[in-house]
Write a protein that holds these residues in place. Structure first.
Motif, mmCIF file in Angstrom:
data_model
loop_
_atom_site.group_PDB
_atom_site.id
_atom_site.type_symbol
_atom_site.label_atom_id
_atom_site.label_comp_id
_atom_site.label_asym_id
_atom_site.label_seq_id
_atom_site.Cartn_x
_atom_site.Cartn_y
_atom_site.Cartn_z
ATOM 1 N N CYS A 83 0.743 -1.104 0.103
ATOM 2 C CA CYS A 83 -0.206 0.193 0.120
ATOM 3 C C CYS A 83 0.814 0.951 0.050
ATOM 4 N N ILE A 84 0.763 1.968 -1.042
ATOM 5 C CA ILE A 84 1.649 3.431 -1.068
ATOM 6 C C ILE A 84 0.603 4.453 -0.234
ATOM 7 N N SER A 85 -0.401 4.368 -0.728
ATOM 8 C CA SER A 85 -1.489 5.497 -0.402
ATOM 9 C C SER A 85 -2.972 5.102 0.250
ATOM 10 N N GLY A 86 -3.734 5.672 1.036
ATOM 11 C CA GLY A 86 -5.041 5.270 1.205
ATOM 12 C C GLY A 86 -5.285 4.324 2.289
ATOM 13 N N GLU A 87 -6.577 3.988 2.705
ATOM 14 C CA GLU A 87 -6.611 3.067 3.786
ATOM 15 C C GLU A 87 -7.720 2.214 3.484
ATOM 16 N N GLY A 88 -7.580 0.756 3.862
ATOM 17 C CA GLY A 88 -8.761 -0.040 3.881
ATOM 18 C C GLY A 88 -8.520 -1.212 4.705
ATOM 19 N N GLU A 89 -9.045 -2.341 4.203
ATOM 20 C CA GLU A 89 -8.746 -3.768 5.021
ATOM 21 C C GLU A 89 -8.761 -4.898 3.887
ATOM 22 N N VAL A 90 -8.408 -5.850 4.318
ATOM 23 C CA VAL A 90 -8.434 -7.202 3.760
ATOM 24 C C VAL A 90 -8.613 -8.297 4.773
ATOM 25 N N GLU A 91 -9.661 -8.998 4.440
ATOM 26 C CA GLU A 91 -10.442 -10.064 5.071
ATOM 27 C C GLU A 91 -10.326 -11.186 4.553
ATOM 28 N N THR A 113 2.029 -0.888 4.445
ATOM 29 C CA THR A 113 1.560 -2.432 4.617
ATOM 30 C C THR A 113 1.758 -3.080 3.413
ATOM 31 N N LEU A 114 2.495 -4.285 3.687
ATOM 32 C CA LEU A 114 2.533 -5.304 2.706
ATOM 33 C C LEU A 114 1.778 -6.385 3.024
ATOM 34 N N TYR A 115 1.015 -6.941 2.118
ATOM 35 C CA TYR A 115 0.151 -8.298 2.287
ATOM 36 C C TYR A 115 0.266 -9.304 1.070
ATOM 37 N N ILE A 116 0.538 -10.636 1.570
ATOM 38 C CA ILE A 116 1.209 -11.548 0.395
ATOM 39 C C ILE A 116 0.047 -12.600 0.614
ATOM 40 N N LEU A 117 -0.510 -12.781 -0.560
ATOM 41 C CA LEU A 117 -1.369 -14.056 -0.782
ATOM 42 C C LEU A 117 -0.469 -15.110 -1.221
ATOM 43 N N ASP A 118 -0.080 -15.704 -0.146
ATOM 44 C CA ASP A 118 0.884 -16.946 -0.354
ATOM 45 C C ASP A 118 0.352 -18.041 -0.537
ATOM 46 N N LYS A 119 -0.880 -18.384 -0.130
ATOM 47 C CA LYS A 119 -1.607 -19.562 -0.264
ATOM 48 C C LYS A 119 -2.906 -19.331 -1.242
ATOM 49 N N HIS A 120 -2.865 -18.625 -2.323
ATOM 50 C CA HIS A 120 -3.753 -18.365 -3.062
ATOM 51 C C HIS A 120 -5.213 -17.973 -2.456
ATOM 52 N N ASP A 121 -4.943 -17.336 -1.371
ATOM 53 C CA ASP A 121 -6.107 -16.871 -0.542
ATOM 54 C C ASP A 121 -7.230 -16.209 -0.696
ATOM 55 N N GLN A 122 -8.375 -16.824 -0.599
ATOM 56 C CA GLN A 122 -9.522 -16.163 -0.936
ATOM 57 C C GLN A 122 -10.106 -15.077 0.039
ATOM 58 N N HIS A 123 -10.328 -13.810 -0.690
ATOM 59 C CA HIS A 123 -10.159 -12.620 0.495
ATOM 60 C C HIS A 123 -11.296 -11.525 -0.212
ATOM 61 N N PHE A 124 -11.625 -10.711 0.899
ATOM 62 C CA PHE A 124 -12.218 -9.269 0.459
ATOM 63 C C PHE A 124 -11.249 -8.649 0.598
ATOM 64 N N LEU A 125 -11.291 -7.200 -0.280
ATOM 65 C CA LEU A 125 -10.546 -6.132 -0.175
ATOM 66 C C LEU A 125 -11.739 -4.991 -0.038
ATOM 67 N N ARG A 126 -11.487 -4.106 1.066
ATOM 68 C CA ARG A 126 -12.400 -2.948 1.251
ATOM 69 C C ARG A 126 -11.497 -1.590 1.373
ATOM 70 N N ALA A 127 -11.839 -0.700 0.622
ATOM 71 C CA ALA A 127 -11.192 0.673 0.494
ATOM 72 C C ALA A 127 -12.013 1.714 1.234
ATOM 73 N N PHE A 128 -11.495 2.191 2.307
ATOM 74 C CA PHE A 128 -12.210 3.322 3.197
ATOM 75 C C PHE A 128 -11.904 4.641 2.580
ATOM 76 N N SER A 129 -10.801 4.656 1.665
ATOM 77 C CA SER A 129 -10.403 5.965 1.033
ATOM 78 C C SER A 129 -9.937 5.212 -0.414
#
Length: 134
Positions: A63-71, A85-101
């Motif tokens: 993440c360079i800018s902005g805020e949100g969450e990954v579930e 923040t760096l997040y790594i989908l190393d197990k082909h993780d099924q996820h939701f991404l939400r952007a607050f900005s």
């Protein structure tokens, strides 16, 4: 050596806009560059909330800018995302991404994308898509 600017990539057809209106992605480095991975600058639009499941690719997202969450779907854990923040989908993780900005993200995919991919019904990129004619 390959040298590209974000502006050049956007002007040369490397900017892909999602059909669902959640994001745009400028593909800076692609499969045809023969580096073994692809590199993208992706904007997640404010208010976006969508599922992804990269069954064919591994992805790292910084993440360079902005805020949100990954579930993560498997365990329901929610991780805040903010600049640095760096997040790594190393197990082909099924996820939701939400952007607050609006969020600006630097993304790396392995295997590399060809360039024209958008998410399929499962939230994944197909393994082989048509390469961009750049």
């Amino acid at each position: 050596m390959i040298v590209r600017t974000l502006q050049q990539a956007e002007q040369n057809g490397r900017k892909i806009i999602s059909p669902d209106g959640n994001w745009d992605s400028t593909r800076m480095l692609l499969k045809d560059d023969q580096m073994g991975f692809s590199f993208h600058i992706t904007t997640i639009y404010k208010g976006a909330d969508f599922a992804m499941h990269y069954q064919n690719h591994l992805e790292s997202v910084y993440c360079i800018s902005g805020e949100g969450e990954v579930e993560t779907v498997a365990d329901g854990k929610v991780y805040p995302i903010k600049p640095g923040t760096l997040y790594i989908l190393d197990k082909h993780d099924q996820h939701f991404l939400r952007a607050f900005s609006e969020m600006k993200m630097a993304c790396v995919f392995n295997p590399p994308l060809s360039g024209s991919e958008v998410h399929n019904a499962e939230g994944a990129y197909e393994l082989e898509a048509d390469a961009l004619d750049l």
